[in-house]
Design an enzyme around this catalytic site. Sequence first.
Site, PDB file in Angstrom:
ATOM      1  N   GLY A   1     -23.025   1.044  -4.719  1.00  0.00           N
ATOM      2  CA  GLY A   1     -23.355   1.305  -6.117  1.00  0.00           C
ATOM      3  C   GLY A   1     -24.849   1.369  -6.347  1.00  0.00           C
ATOM      4  O   GLY A   1     -25.596   1.960  -5.581  1.00  0.00           O
TER       5      GLY A   1
ATOM      6  N   TYR B   1       0.847  -1.186   0.000  1.00  0.00           N
ATOM      7  CA  TYR B   1       0.000   0.000   0.000  1.00  0.00           C
ATOM      8  C   TYR B   1       0.886   1.241   0.000  1.00  0.00           C
ATOM      9  O   TYR B   1       1.354   1.700   1.033  1.00  0.00           O
ATOM     10  CB  TYR B   1      -0.936   0.021   1.208  1.00  0.00           C
ATOM     11  CG  TYR B   1      -1.927  -1.116   1.260  1.00  0.00           C
ATOM     12  CD1 TYR B   1      -2.175  -1.926   0.147  1.00  0.00           C
ATOM     13  CD2 TYR B   1      -2.637  -1.383   2.421  1.00  0.00           C
ATOM     14  CE1 TYR B   1      -3.088  -2.963   0.214  1.00  0.00           C
ATOM     15  CE2 TYR B   1      -3.560  -2.417   2.480  1.00  0.00           C
ATOM     16  CZ  TYR B   1      -3.773  -3.212   1.381  1.00  0.00           C
ATOM     17  OH  TYR B   1      -4.684  -4.262   1.438  1.00  0.00           O
TER      18      TYR B   1
ATOM     19  N   PHE C   1     -12.918  -5.096   0.492  1.00  0.00           N
ATOM     20  CA  PHE C   1     -13.970  -4.420  -0.263  1.00  0.00           C
ATOM     21  C   PHE C   1     -15.322  -4.713   0.387  1.00  0.00           C
ATOM     22  O   PHE C   1     -16.267  -5.140  -0.273  1.00  0.00           O
ATOM     23  CB  PHE C   1     -13.954  -4.852  -1.725  1.00  0.00           C
ATOM     24  CG  PHE C   1     -14.669  -3.899  -2.670  1.00  0.00           C
ATOM     25  CD1 PHE C   1     -14.829  -2.563  -2.366  1.00  0.00           C
ATOM     26  CD2 PHE C   1     -15.180  -4.353  -3.873  1.00  0.00           C
ATOM     27  CE1 PHE C   1     -15.481  -1.698  -3.223  1.00  0.00           C
ATOM     28  CE2 PHE C   1     -15.835  -3.503  -4.747  1.00  0.00           C
ATOM     29  CZ  PHE C   1     -15.979  -2.175  -4.424  1.00  0.00           C
ATOM     30  N   PRO C   2     -15.435  -4.489   1.714  1.00  0.00           N
ATOM     31  CA  PRO C   2     -16.668  -4.867   2.425  1.00  0.00           C
ATOM     32  C   PRO C   2     -17.866  -3.995   2.096  1.00  0.00           C
ATOM     33  O   PRO C   2     -19.003  -4.416   2.307  1.00  0.00           O
ATOM     34  CB  PRO C   2     -16.279  -4.701   3.905  1.00  0.00           C
ATOM     35  CG  PRO C   2     -15.216  -3.649   3.883  1.00  0.00           C
ATOM     36  CD  PRO C   2     -14.440  -3.900   2.625  1.00  0.00           C
TER      37      PRO C   2
END
Length: 284
Positions: free
Chosen positions: A213, A63, A208-209
Site C-alpha cells: 500500500g 477457499y 497476508f504477508p
Amino acid sequence: MTDFTGGEFAIGETLRVGRLGYGAMQITGPGVWGPPRDPAEAKQVLRRAVELGVTLIDTADSYGPYVSEELIHEALYPYPEALAIATKAGLVRTGPGVWVPVGRPAYLRQEAEMSLRRLGVDRLDLFQLHRVDPDVPLADQVGLLAELQAEGKVDRIGLSEVTVAQIEEARTYATIDSVQNLYNVANRQSEEVLQYCEASGIAFIPWFPIQTGALAQGDGALGEVARELGVSPAQVALAWLLAKSPVMLPIPGTSSVAHVEENIAAAEIELTVEQLARLDGLAS
C-alpha cells in the site's frame, strides 16, 4: 536433496519444508468464492510454484469453498515426495467474503474427511483449526484434531488467529506444531504470539504477508529499500519476514505466474542490518 526455498524448517521436527511457501487462497473466484476466471492459469501457478522449489502449499476447505483443494489435486497429483500440503477447517462460507466460525467436532471431522478425499491423500500433512469457535469449548475443537491425528488421518496440528493463552490451552489437549496469524511488515499485532512460537519451536505462518500500500510509495521505507536493491516492495516485505525469525514461514498467494516467480525470488534477497532496522520501524 531438496534445495529448500528460503531455507529449511521442520514443522513438528519431522515435516521438512522450505520456509517460503505458497498460499492457495487467491486461485479461487472474487471474494474467495467459486472457481477462478481462468482455471488453467490457476493450475499453472501451482505447478510453477512447485517447479521453483516451493515445498509448502497452504489451503483451506473454505477457499471457494472446496475450489482451492480441488485445483491443487488437479494440478499437482500425484504429488512430489517433498511437497507438504497444509489445509484448514472451521470457517463456513455462506457467500463471497463471508466467513462464519463453526467448530463443532462432528463438522470438523466431516471437513477433514472431505479434504482427504479432495486432495487424494490418506493423511493430511498439516491440519489447522481455521478459527476458534467461541461457542464450542476449545477442548472439543482441538480434541477432535487430536483424535484425527491418533487415527492416522492427520500428521501435524495447527491453529489460526489465536492468542498466546489459546495456544497454551490448546497444547494441553494436543501437540501444536504451527500457528497462522495475521502478520506483516506493517501489522505486528501478533508480535507476542510470534515470540511465543519462536521460544517453543512452533512454526509461525503469517497470513497476508505482503501489505505494501502506501508504505511502498514515495519516501516510505519499503519503497526506499526496494529501490536500493532493485527489487519490488513485495519482495522486500517477504525478505523482511524471512529475516525476522527462524520459525517464520511466509505463504504469499497470487493468481499470476509472473507474481509467483517474483515472490519466490524474494528468498534470495539479503537485507542489511541498517535496512532491517528501517523496516522494523514501520510497525503500526
